[in-house]
Design an enzyme around this catalytic site. Structure first.
Site, PDB file in Angstrom:
ATOM      1  N   HIS A  20       0.850  -1.194   0.000  1.00 20.96           N
ATOM      2  CA  HIS A  20       0.000   0.000   0.000  1.00 20.96           C
ATOM      3  C   HIS A  20       0.887   1.247   0.000  1.00 20.96           C
ATOM      4  CE1 HIS A  20       0.412   0.311   4.468  1.00 20.96           C
ATOM      5  NE2 HIS A  20       0.553  -0.995   4.348  1.00 20.96           N
ATOM      6  N   MET A  21       0.336   2.369   0.419  1.00 17.40           N
ATOM      7  CA  MET A  21       1.036   3.624   0.164  1.00 17.40           C
ATOM      8  C   MET A  21       2.311   3.829   0.985  1.00 17.40           C
ATOM      9  SD  MET A  21      -0.714   7.311  -0.314  1.00 17.40           S
ATOM     10  CE  MET A  21      -1.873   6.851  -1.529  1.00 17.40           C
TER      11      MET A  21
END
Lengths: 93, 156
Positions: A20-21
Protein backbone atom coordinates in the site's frame (compact mmCIF):
# COMPACT_ATOMS: atom_id res chain seq x y z
CA UNK A 1 34.82 -0.80 -6.87
CA UNK A 2 31.25 0.38 -7.15
CA UNK A 3 29.01 -1.54 -9.50
CA UNK A 4 27.84 -0.16 -12.81
CA UNK A 5 25.77 -2.87 -14.39
CA UNK A 6 22.41 -4.55 -14.22
CA UNK A 7 21.28 -6.30 -11.08
CA UNK A 8 17.97 -8.02 -10.41
CA UNK A 9 16.43 -10.03 -7.59
CA UNK A 10 13.07 -11.55 -6.71
CA UNK A 11 11.28 -10.51 -3.53
CA UNK A 12 7.95 -11.49 -2.02
CA UNK A 13 5.43 -9.04 -0.57
CA UNK A 14 4.98 -10.31 2.99
CA UNK A 15 2.91 -7.33 4.14
CA UNK A 16 -0.52 -8.51 5.24
CA UNK A 17 -2.19 -5.56 3.53
CA UNK A 18 -0.05 -5.71 0.41
CA UNK A 19 2.12 -2.97 -1.05
CA UNK A 20 0.00 0.00 0.00
CA UNK A 21 1.04 3.62 0.16
CA UNK A 22 3.49 3.75 3.09
CA UNK A 23 5.72 0.90 1.92
CA UNK A 24 5.52 2.24 -1.63
CA UNK A 25 6.80 5.58 -0.35
CA UNK A 26 9.67 3.78 1.38
CA UNK A 27 10.58 2.10 -1.91
CA UNK A 28 10.58 5.43 -3.76
CA UNK A 29 12.62 7.16 -1.08
CA UNK A 30 15.17 4.34 -1.07
CA UNK A 31 15.37 4.12 -4.87
CA UNK A 32 15.84 7.87 -5.19
CA UNK A 33 19.02 7.70 -3.12
CA UNK A 34 20.70 6.02 -6.09
CA UNK A 35 21.60 7.38 -9.51
CA UNK A 36 20.80 4.15 -11.32
CA UNK A 37 17.47 3.36 -12.98
CA UNK A 38 15.21 1.18 -10.85
CA UNK A 39 12.42 -0.94 -12.28
CA UNK A 40 9.99 -3.28 -10.58
CA UNK A 41 8.43 -6.16 -12.47
CA UNK A 42 5.24 -7.98 -11.58
CA UNK A 43 4.59 -10.66 -14.17
CA UNK A 44 4.76 -8.92 -17.54
CA UNK A 45 4.16 -5.48 -16.03
CA UNK A 46 7.13 -3.16 -15.43
CA UNK A 47 7.09 0.13 -13.52
CA UNK A 48 9.54 2.85 -12.52
CA UNK A 49 10.73 2.18 -8.95
CA UNK A 50 11.24 5.90 -8.37
CA UNK A 51 7.61 6.79 -9.13
CA UNK A 52 4.96 6.46 -6.46
CA UNK A 53 2.13 6.47 -9.00
CA UNK A 54 3.85 3.74 -10.97
CA UNK A 55 4.35 1.49 -7.96
CA UNK A 56 0.76 1.91 -6.80
CA UNK A 57 -0.45 0.62 -10.17
CA UNK A 58 1.07 -2.77 -9.31
CA UNK A 59 -1.61 -3.38 -6.63
CA UNK A 60 0.78 -6.03 -5.26
CA UNK A 61 -1.07 -8.07 -2.68
CA UNK A 62 0.32 -10.22 0.13
CA UNK A 63 2.29 -13.11 -1.34
CA UNK A 64 3.02 -11.46 -4.69
CA UNK A 65 6.49 -12.05 -6.15
CA UNK A 66 8.13 -8.96 -7.61
CA UNK A 67 11.45 -8.61 -9.42
CA UNK A 68 13.61 -5.65 -8.46
CA UNK A 69 15.94 -4.53 -11.23
CA UNK A 70 18.48 -1.73 -11.30
CA UNK A 71 20.84 -0.63 -14.02
CA UNK A 72 23.66 1.85 -13.96
CA UNK A 73 25.85 3.30 -11.26
CA UNK A 74 25.25 1.61 -7.90
CA UNK A 75 22.78 -0.96 -9.25
CA UNK A 76 23.90 -3.69 -6.87
CA UNK A 77 23.69 -1.39 -3.85
CA UNK A 78 20.24 -0.15 -4.87
CA UNK A 79 18.86 -3.68 -5.20
CA UNK A 80 20.45 -4.63 -1.86
CA UNK A 81 18.81 -1.64 -0.14
CA UNK A 82 15.42 -2.30 -1.73
CA UNK A 83 15.55 -6.02 -0.97
CA UNK A 84 16.23 -5.17 2.66
CA UNK A 85 12.91 -3.30 2.84
CA UNK A 86 11.08 -6.46 1.78
CA UNK A 87 13.13 -8.79 3.99
CA UNK A 88 12.48 -6.63 7.07
CA UNK A 89 8.84 -6.30 6.01
CA UNK A 90 9.28 -2.52 5.82
CA UNK A 91 10.12 -2.46 9.55
CA UNK A 92 6.48 -1.92 10.50
CA UNK A 93 3.19 -1.96 8.76
CA UNK B 1 -11.69 -1.35 -10.18
CA UNK B 2 -13.55 1.54 -11.83
CA UNK B 3 -13.39 5.00 -10.24
CA UNK B 4 -17.17 5.26 -10.42
CA UNK B 5 -17.43 2.11 -8.26
CA UNK B 6 -16.21 3.95 -5.18
CA UNK B 7 -16.22 7.71 -5.82
CA UNK B 8 -19.44 9.14 -4.34
CA UNK B 9 -20.55 11.53 -7.10
CA UNK B 10 -22.65 13.74 -4.81
CA UNK B 11 -19.68 14.27 -2.48
CA UNK B 12 -17.29 15.66 -5.12
CA UNK B 13 -15.98 19.16 -4.36
CA UNK B 14 -15.09 20.87 -7.67
CA UNK B 15 -13.88 24.07 -6.02
CA UNK B 16 -12.26 23.38 -2.66
CA UNK B 17 -11.09 26.50 -0.85
CA UNK B 18 -8.63 25.35 1.78
CA UNK B 19 -5.33 26.60 2.93
CA UNK B 20 -4.41 23.75 5.24
CA UNK B 21 -4.25 20.00 4.98
CA UNK B 22 -6.52 19.53 7.99
CA UNK B 23 -9.16 21.91 6.67
CA UNK B 24 -9.16 20.18 3.27
CA UNK B 25 -9.57 16.76 4.89
CA UNK B 26 -12.38 18.03 7.13
CA UNK B 27 -14.30 19.52 4.22
CA UNK B 28 -13.98 16.33 2.18
CA UNK B 29 -15.11 14.10 5.06
CA UNK B 30 -17.95 16.51 5.76
CA UNK B 31 -19.01 16.27 2.14
CA UNK B 32 -19.08 12.46 2.33
CA UNK B 33 -21.12 12.79 5.54
CA UNK B 34 -23.74 14.97 3.85
CA UNK B 35 -24.42 12.28 1.25
CA UNK B 36 -24.92 9.57 3.87
CA UNK B 37 -21.90 7.60 2.58
CA UNK B 38 -20.56 7.88 6.11
CA UNK B 39 -22.55 8.57 9.26
CA UNK B 40 -22.35 12.04 10.86
CA UNK B 41 -21.41 10.55 14.24
CA UNK B 42 -18.36 8.86 12.66
CA UNK B 43 -17.00 11.95 10.90
CA UNK B 44 -14.78 13.23 13.68
CA UNK B 45 -13.26 9.79 14.22
CA UNK B 46 -12.64 9.38 10.48
CA UNK B 47 -10.96 12.82 10.29
CA UNK B 48 -8.70 11.97 13.21
CA UNK B 49 -7.76 8.59 11.70
CA UNK B 50 -6.86 10.29 8.41
CA UNK B 51 -4.79 12.96 10.17
CA UNK B 52 -3.00 10.28 12.18
CA UNK B 53 -2.18 8.49 8.93
CA UNK B 54 -0.75 11.74 7.53
CA UNK B 55 1.60 11.93 10.52
CA UNK B 56 3.22 8.68 9.36
CA UNK B 57 4.09 10.32 6.06
CA UNK B 58 2.27 12.64 3.71
CA UNK B 59 -0.09 11.10 1.18
CA UNK B 60 0.82 13.97 -1.13
CA UNK B 61 2.42 11.67 -3.66
CA UNK B 62 3.72 14.24 -6.11
CA UNK B 63 2.42 15.66 -9.40
CA UNK B 64 0.02 17.91 -7.45
CA UNK B 65 -1.93 14.94 -6.12
CA UNK B 66 -2.79 13.75 -2.61
CA UNK B 67 -4.64 10.62 -1.57
CA UNK B 68 -5.52 11.02 2.13
CA UNK B 69 -7.07 7.79 3.38
CA UNK B 70 -7.85 5.56 6.30
CA UNK B 71 -9.42 2.28 7.21
CA UNK B 72 -12.47 2.70 9.40
CA UNK B 73 -14.78 0.09 10.90
CA UNK B 74 -17.86 2.24 10.35
CA UNK B 75 -17.93 1.64 6.58
CA UNK B 76 -18.83 -1.68 5.00
CA UNK B 77 -17.65 -0.68 1.55
CA UNK B 78 -14.91 1.56 0.19
CA UNK B 79 -16.12 5.14 -0.29
CA UNK B 80 -14.22 8.08 -1.73
CA UNK B 81 -14.57 11.65 -2.83
CA UNK B 82 -12.55 13.99 -5.02
CA UNK B 83 -11.72 17.65 -4.48
CA UNK B 84 -10.10 20.13 -6.83
CA UNK B 85 -8.23 22.98 -5.12
CA UNK B 86 -7.49 25.63 -7.71
CA UNK B 87 -5.17 27.60 -5.43
CA UNK B 88 -3.44 24.49 -4.15
CA UNK B 89 -3.11 23.08 -0.64
CA UNK B 90 0.14 22.64 1.25
CA UNK B 91 0.12 18.91 1.93
CA UNK B 92 3.78 18.52 2.85
CA UNK B 93 4.04 16.43 -0.31
CA UNK B 94 6.96 14.16 -1.09
CA UNK B 95 8.07 16.55 -3.87
CA UNK B 96 7.41 19.70 -1.80
CA UNK B 97 4.83 21.01 -4.30
CA UNK B 98 1.27 22.17 -3.60
CA UNK B 99 -1.60 19.75 -4.15
CA UNK B 100 -4.42 20.54 -6.60
CA UNK B 101 -6.17 17.15 -6.92
CA UNK B 102 -7.29 15.22 -3.83
CA UNK B 103 -8.77 11.75 -3.62
CA UNK B 104 -9.98 10.88 -0.10
CA UNK B 105 -10.66 7.20 0.65
CA UNK B 106 -12.31 5.45 3.58
CA UNK B 107 -12.01 1.65 3.46
CA UNK B 108 -13.38 -1.20 5.58
CA UNK B 109 -10.51 -2.69 7.64
CA UNK B 110 -11.14 -6.23 6.42
CA UNK B 111 -10.85 -5.47 2.70
CA UNK B 112 -7.18 -4.63 2.03
CA UNK B 113 -7.51 -5.94 -1.53
CA UNK B 114 -10.21 -3.39 -2.36
CA UNK B 115 -8.02 -0.61 -0.99
CA UNK B 116 -5.09 -1.71 -3.17
CA UNK B 117 -7.30 -1.98 -6.25
CA UNK B 118 -8.71 1.51 -5.62
CA UNK B 119 -5.18 2.92 -5.31
CA UNK B 120 -4.29 1.08 -8.51
CA UNK B 121 -7.24 2.62 -10.35
CA UNK B 122 -6.55 6.12 -9.06
CA UNK B 123 -2.83 6.04 -9.79
CA UNK B 124 -3.27 4.46 -13.23
CA UNK B 125 -5.49 7.36 -14.30
CA UNK B 126 -3.37 9.99 -12.57
CA UNK B 127 -0.40 8.89 -14.69
CA UNK B 128 -2.42 10.09 -17.67
CA UNK B 129 -1.65 13.80 -18.17
CA UNK B 130 -4.95 14.31 -20.02
CA UNK B 131 -6.87 13.01 -17.02
CA UNK B 132 -5.01 15.31 -14.62
CA UNK B 133 -5.33 18.44 -16.72
CA UNK B 134 -9.02 17.84 -17.56
CA UNK B 135 -9.69 17.15 -13.88
CA UNK B 136 -8.05 20.42 -12.86
CA UNK B 137 -10.06 22.28 -15.50
CA UNK B 138 -13.40 20.75 -14.46
CA UNK B 139 -15.71 23.40 -13.04
CA UNK B 140 -18.59 21.24 -11.81
CA UNK B 141 -19.27 17.90 -10.17
CA UNK B 142 -21.11 16.78 -13.31
CA UNK B 143 -18.05 17.51 -15.42
CA UNK B 144 -15.90 15.47 -13.03
CA UNK B 145 -18.37 12.56 -13.04
CA UNK B 146 -18.31 12.58 -16.86
CA UNK B 147 -14.53 12.61 -16.81
CA UNK B 148 -14.41 9.66 -14.40
CA UNK B 149 -16.70 7.72 -16.73
CA UNK B 150 -14.47 8.52 -19.70
CA UNK B 151 -11.42 7.42 -17.70
CA UNK B 152 -13.15 4.20 -16.65
CA UNK B 153 -13.94 3.51 -20.31
CA UNK B 154 -10.40 4.37 -21.44
CA UNK B 155 -11.65 7.23 -23.59
CA UNK B 156 -8.99 9.77 -22.59
Amino acid sequence: MSSSSVCSRDVVVALENGLHMSPSAQIVQTAQRFDCDVRIHKGDKTVDGKSMLDILTLAAQHGTTLTLEASGEGAQEAVDALEKLFVTNFATE
Amino acid sequence: MNLSDFVVAEAILPDLQSTSKEDAIRKMVDSLGKTGAIQPEDQESIVSHILKREELGSTGIGNGVAVPHTKHPSVDRLVATIAIARDGVDFASLDGELVFILFLLVSPPDRPGDHLRALEGISRHLRNQNFCSFLRQSKSSDAIVDLLDEADNDQL
